[in-house]
Design a protein around this motif. Structure first.
Motif, PDB file in Angstrom:
ATOM      1  N   THR A  12       0.830  -1.204   0.000  1.00 56.43           N
ATOM      2  CA  THR A  12       0.000   0.000   0.000  1.00 56.43           C
ATOM      3  C   THR A  12       0.866   1.257   0.000  1.00 56.43           C
ATOM      4  OG1 THR A  12      -1.744  -1.189   1.163  1.00 56.43           O
ATOM      5  CG2 THR A  12      -1.901   1.200   1.149  1.00 56.43           C
ATOM      6  N   VAL A  13       1.998   1.215   0.702  1.00 51.39           N
ATOM      7  CA  VAL A  13       2.942   2.338   0.669  1.00 51.39           C
ATOM      8  C   VAL A  13       3.395   2.563  -0.766  1.00 51.39           C
ATOM      9  CG1 VAL A  13       5.228   3.163   1.376  1.00 51.39           C
ATOM     10  CG2 VAL A  13       3.755   2.022   3.042  1.00 51.39           C
ATOM     11  N   PHE A  14       3.771   1.480  -1.442  1.00 52.51           N
ATOM     12  CA  PHE A  14       4.247   1.592  -2.820  1.00 52.51           C
ATOM     13  C   PHE A  14       3.144   2.096  -3.744  1.00 52.51           C
ATOM     14  CE2 PHE A  14       7.922  -1.676  -2.353  1.00 52.51           C
ATOM     15  CZ  PHE A  14       8.578  -0.803  -1.517  1.00 52.51           C
ATOM     16  N   THR A  15       1.919   1.628  -3.540  1.00 53.51           N
ATOM     17  CA  THR A  15       0.793   2.089  -4.354  1.00 53.51           C
ATOM     18  C   THR A  15       0.569   3.587  -4.145  1.00 53.51           C
ATOM     19  OG1 THR A  15      -0.258  -0.079  -4.294  1.00 53.51           O
ATOM     20  CG2 THR A  15      -1.687   1.799  -4.782  1.00 53.51           C
ATOM     21  N   MET A  16       0.639   4.045  -2.906  1.00 51.83           N
ATOM     22  CA  MET A  16       0.458   5.472  -2.631  1.00 51.83           C
ATOM     23  C   MET A  16       1.544   6.290  -3.311  1.00 51.83           C
ATOM     24  SD  MET A  16      -0.535   7.887   0.440  1.00 51.83           S
ATOM     25  CE  MET A  16      -2.065   7.087   0.301  1.00 51.83           C
ATOM     26  N   CYS A  17       2.797   5.822  -3.244  1.00 50.16           N
ATOM     27  CA  CYS A  17       3.892   6.524  -3.919  1.00 50.16           C
ATOM     28  C   CYS A  17       3.602   6.660  -5.411  1.00 50.16           C
ATOM     29  CB  CYS A  17       5.218   5.796  -3.705  1.00 50.16           C
ATOM     30  SG  CYS A  17       5.871   5.907  -2.031  1.00 50.16           S
ATOM     31  N   LYS A  18       3.156   5.586  -6.013  1.00 47.57           N
ATOM     32  CA  LYS A  18       2.849   5.592  -7.449  1.00 47.57           C
ATOM     33  C   LYS A  18       1.713   6.566  -7.752  1.00 47.57           C
ATOM     34  CE  LYS A  18       2.734   3.801 -11.684  1.00 47.57           C
ATOM     35  NZ  LYS A  18       3.025   4.799 -12.666  1.00 47.57           N
ATOM     36  N   GLU A  19       0.667   6.556  -6.920  1.00 44.15           N
ATOM     37  CA  GLU A  19      -0.469   7.454  -7.141  1.00 44.15           C
ATOM     38  C   GLU A  19      -0.080   8.919  -6.961  1.00 44.15           C
ATOM     39  OE1 GLU A  19      -3.569   6.029  -4.570  1.00 44.15           O
ATOM     40  OE2 GLU A  19      -3.937   4.271  -5.833  1.00 44.15           O
ATOM     41  N   LEU A  20       0.942   9.187  -6.181  1.00 47.18           N
ATOM     42  CA  LEU A  20       1.413  10.556  -5.982  1.00 47.18           C
ATOM     43  C   LEU A  20       2.416  10.980  -7.053  1.00 47.18           C
ATOM     44  CD1 LEU A  20       1.826  10.509  -2.095  1.00 47.18           C
ATOM     45  CD2 LEU A  20       0.056  11.721  -3.416  1.00 47.18           C
ATOM     46  N   GLY A  21       2.764  10.061  -7.960  1.00 45.45           N
ATOM     47  CA  GLY A  21       3.645  10.400  -9.067  1.00 45.45           C
ATOM     48  C   GLY A  21       5.094   9.983  -8.892  1.00 45.45           C
ATOM     49  N   TYR A  22       5.385   9.169  -7.897  1.00 44.96           N
ATOM     50  CA  TYR A  22       6.753   8.714  -7.654  1.00 44.96           C
ATOM     51  C   TYR A  22       6.913   7.310  -8.232  1.00 44.96           C
ATOM     52  CZ  TYR A  22       7.011  12.708  -4.588  1.00 44.96           C
ATOM     53  OH  TYR A  22       6.989  13.986  -4.102  1.00 44.96           O
TER      54      TYR A  22
END
Length: 124
Positions: free
Chosen positions: A94-104
């Motif tokens: 979920t941390v990785f998914t959030m990073c991706k959704e924020l553009g990282y």
């Protein structure tokens, strides 16, 4: 480095977090609880923060708002502090998914309680 016991206004919603990151603030992932491997996934507690880029002393933590209470307090114009809770991310994926959704595109997360990692470059 980060005192998670501070009260608002050091908090933002997802939209507020996106706005700060667009202004050049840095994304910070803080590990609050030692992750453990359960099956194929790591479970722990991580917090997502925005860090001011120059002196890195100002920060804002991502929060969640309880929907029912938020609707009730909308009539008064502001949510009470009790309604504001740091958003806990419970799995590494979920941390990785959030990073991706924020553009990282290169996500990172610490795996030791008390450690944090700052991700300072977004996808171009």
């Amino acid at each position: 480095m980060i005192d998670l016991r501070k009260e608002p206004p050091n908090v933002v919603t997802v939209d507020g977090l996106k706005a700060l990151l667009d202004e050049g603030w840095l994304l910070c992932i803080y590990c609050h609880e030692l992750p453990e491997l359960r099956g194929p996934h790591y479970h722990g507690v991580w917090y997502v923060l925005a860090i001011e880029p120059k002196e890195r002393v100002r920060w804002a933590a991502l929060i969640t708002q309880r929907t029912r209470r938020a609707r009730q307090s909308a009539a008064t114009g502001a949510a009470p502090q009790a309604d504001l809770v740091f958003r806990e991310i419970r799995t590494l994926s979920t941390v990785f998914t959030m990073c991706k959704e924020l553009g990282y595109t290169i996500p990172a997360a610490p795996m030791v309680a008390g450690q944090s990692v700052i991700i300072d470059s977004k996808a171009g």
